[in-house]
Write an enzyme that holds these catalytic residues in place. Structure first.
Site, mmCIF file in Angstrom:
data_model
loop_
_atom_site.group_PDB
_atom_site.id
_atom_site.type_symbol
_atom_site.label_atom_id
_atom_site.label_comp_id
_atom_site.label_asym_id
_atom_site.label_seq_id
_atom_site.Cartn_x
_atom_site.Cartn_y
_atom_site.Cartn_z
ATOM 1 N N LYS A 54 -12.511 1.543 -2.091
ATOM 2 C CA LYS A 54 -12.430 0.181 -2.642
ATOM 3 C C LYS A 54 -13.787 -0.224 -3.207
ATOM 4 O O LYS A 54 -14.704 -0.513 -2.462
ATOM 5 C CB LYS A 54 -11.955 -0.768 -1.545
ATOM 6 C CG LYS A 54 -10.542 -0.361 -1.070
ATOM 7 C CD LYS A 54 -10.123 -1.040 0.199
ATOM 8 C CE LYS A 54 -8.950 -0.347 0.881
ATOM 9 N NZ LYS A 54 -7.834 0.097 0.091
ATOM 10 N N ALA B 22 -2.985 0.258 9.617
ATOM 11 C CA ALA B 22 -2.188 -0.984 9.720
ATOM 12 C C ALA B 22 -2.102 -1.720 8.372
ATOM 13 O O ALA B 22 -3.071 -1.700 7.618
ATOM 14 C CB ALA B 22 -2.823 -1.897 10.776
ATOM 15 N N ASP C 215 -5.940 2.459 13.942
ATOM 16 C CA ASP C 215 -6.306 1.121 13.444
ATOM 17 C C ASP C 215 -6.209 0.149 14.614
ATOM 18 O O ASP C 215 -5.311 0.267 15.449
ATOM 19 C CB ASP C 215 -5.337 0.683 12.319
ATOM 20 C CG ASP C 215 -5.913 -0.412 11.436
ATOM 21 O OD1 ASP C 215 -6.372 -1.433 11.967
ATOM 22 O OD2 ASP C 215 -5.901 -0.234 10.209
ATOM 23 N N SER D 123 0.827 -1.209 0.000
ATOM 24 C CA SER D 123 0.000 0.000 0.000
ATOM 25 C C SER D 123 0.864 1.263 0.000
ATOM 26 O O SER D 123 0.442 2.319 -0.464
ATOM 27 C CB SER D 123 -0.876 0.049 1.253
ATOM 28 O OG SER D 123 -2.106 -0.501 0.988
#
Ligand SMILES: C[S@@+](CC[C@H](N)C(=O)[O-])C[C@H]1O[C@@H](n2cnc3c(N)ncnc32)[C@H](O)[C@@H]1O
Length: 323
Positions: free
Chosen positions: A277, A193, A212, A166
Site C-alpha cells: 500500500k 481479517a 491477524d 479485498s
C-alpha cells in the site's frame, strides 16, 4: 519512433506515464508514450504502434476501424479464437460508446464472416497477444492496432459470502499468476481479517492459517478450513513450507516488502500474493525495489510480476512463484 498506448486505471495516468517512459499525451486512465515497454504494473493493456482514427463527415469510426482491420488481417491465418478488445478512456459515456462502436465494427466487418466468428470480445490473458485492439480516447477519436500486451488485470465477480472487497484482489491476482490455491494445499495469510483472502483459498479447498488480531467475518468465520491466530504477522513463522503466502498488511510497504523478502529468501512458501500500500507516495521507487534484478525476490523467483490490479486503489500487488 515507436509509440505505445498504455491503458490502465482512471486517475493513475501520471504513474502509467512515468512507468512507461517518455509521455507524448495522456488522458484519464491512459498515456501515449515512446518506446515498447512491456511487463509494466500500471498498464493493463498496451497497444503497440496504434493507428489514430478520427470520425469524418459521412464516415463513422466503425467503418474506418473495419477498413483498418481488413488491411491488418490480410495474409494473417486465423486458425483459432482471437481477442477483439474495445476499451475507452475513463470519461462519462465513453464505455457505452465503445460498446456501440464494437457493434458497428462487427456489422461493417461482416464480409469477413469466418474470421469474425472466431473473435472473442474482451481482454486476453497476460502476455503479448495478436488480435484487434481498439481504444476510444474521445467520442470521435480512436486508436487501433493488431498487436498488444496484456497485464492480466480484469474485473472479478463478487461472492455474497466473501467478508471483504479485498477478496476480489486475490481472485484477480490468481489470474495474473496463472494459478490458484488447490485442494490439499496450505496457505499462510498475514493480515487476514476480516478474511476475504482466507475465504477465497478455503473455498478452493486449501487449508489456511489466518494471522491477524482482528476478527474474521462471514464466510471466513468458523470456516473448518481456516485456523485463526491472533498474532503479529512479523513474528509468525510457519512450521514447514507452505504452498502459498498471502500478505495484505495495513503497514508501511517497505516493512511489508522486508517481510516478503524474508519469506522468499528463507524458502518458507512456494508462491506468494502480496499487496503493498503506497498511499499518497510515489509508487515507482518501491516498484523498482520490488522488481530489482539483483533483489531478493528476482533472485528467488521463477516468475515475478507486479501489477496495479483492476481492484487495487493506492496499492499494487506482487505475485511470485519460487524457483
Ligand atoms: C486490508 S486488511 C486485510 C484484508 C484481508 N486481506 C481480507 O481479504 O479481508 C489489513 C489487515 O492487516 C492487519 N495487520 C496490520 N498489521 C498487522 C500485523 N503486524 N500483524 C497482523 N495483522 C496486521 C490489520 O489488522 C488488518 O486486518
Amino acid at each position: 519512433m515507436s509509440l505505445n498506448l498504455h491503458v490502465g486505471q482512471a486517475g493513475f495516468q501520471a504513474f502509467i506515464a512515468k512507468e512507461a517512459g517518455t509521455c507524448v499525451e495522456k488522458g484519464p486512465g491512459w498515456a501515449l508514450c515512446e518506446g515498447r515497454a512491456e511487463d509494466l504494473a500500471f498498464s493493463h493493456l498496451v497497444l503497440h504502434d496504434p493507428v489514430e482514427l478520427k470520425a469524418e463527415p459521412g464516415r463513422g469510426l466503425g467503418g474506418s476501424l473495419a477498413e483498418l482491420f481488413r488491411k491488418l488481417s490480410r495474409g494473417v491465418r486465423y486458425d483459432g479464437l482471437w481477442p477483439l478488445a474495445f476499451e475507452s478512456a475513463a470519461e462519462e459515456g465513453l464505455s457505452k460508446r465503445a460498446k456501440s462502436l464494437e457493434a458497428a465494427f462487427r456489422g461493417e466487418a461482416s464480409q469477413l464472416a469466418r474470421i469474425m466468428r472466431l473473435a472473442r470480445s474482451g481482454r486476453p490473458g497476460p502476455g503479448p497477444c495478436s488480435g484487434f485492439f481498439v481504444f476510444l480516447a474521445g467520442f470521435d477519436r480512436a486508436f487501433a492496432c493488431g498487436q498488444a500486451w496484456c497485464g492480466g488485470q480484469r474485473r472479478m465477480a463478487d461472492d455474497p459470502h466473501a467478508p471483504s472487497r479485498s477478496y476480489l484482489k486475490v481472485e484477480e491476482a490468481y489470474a495474473v499468476l496463472g494459478e490458484a490455491p488447490a485442494p490439499g494445499q496450505t496457505v499462510a495469510d498475514l493480515g487476514a481479517a476480516p478474511g476475504g483472502w482466507s475465504y477465497s483459498a478455503a473455498r478452493r479447498g486449501a487449508a489456511v492459517t489466518a494471522v491477524d488480531n482482528g476478527p474474521l467475518k462471514d464466510g471466513a468465520s468458523g470456516n473448518p478450513l481456516i485456523t485463526h491466530l491472533r498474532e503479529d504477522a512479523f513474528k509468525f513463522a510457519p512450521e514447514s513450507q507452505v504452498d502459498w503466502l498471502f500478505c495484505d498488511l495495513l503497514e508501511d510497504p517497505a516493512r511489508t516488502l522486508g517481510l516478503l523478502e524474508r519469506w522468499a529468501g528463507s524458502g518458507w512458501c512456494g508462491r506468494f500474493v502480496a499487496n503493498l500500500k503506497f498511499g499518497r507516495n510515489d509508487p515507482l521507487p518501491l516498484l523498482r525495489k520490488v522488481l530489482a534484478r539483483d533483489g531478493v525476490l528476482a533472485g528467488r523467483c521463477a516468475l515475478l510480476r507486479a501489477r496495479h490490479l483492476y481492484h487495487d486503489r493506492e496499492e499494487f500487488t506482487v505475485v511470485g512463484r519460487l524457483a
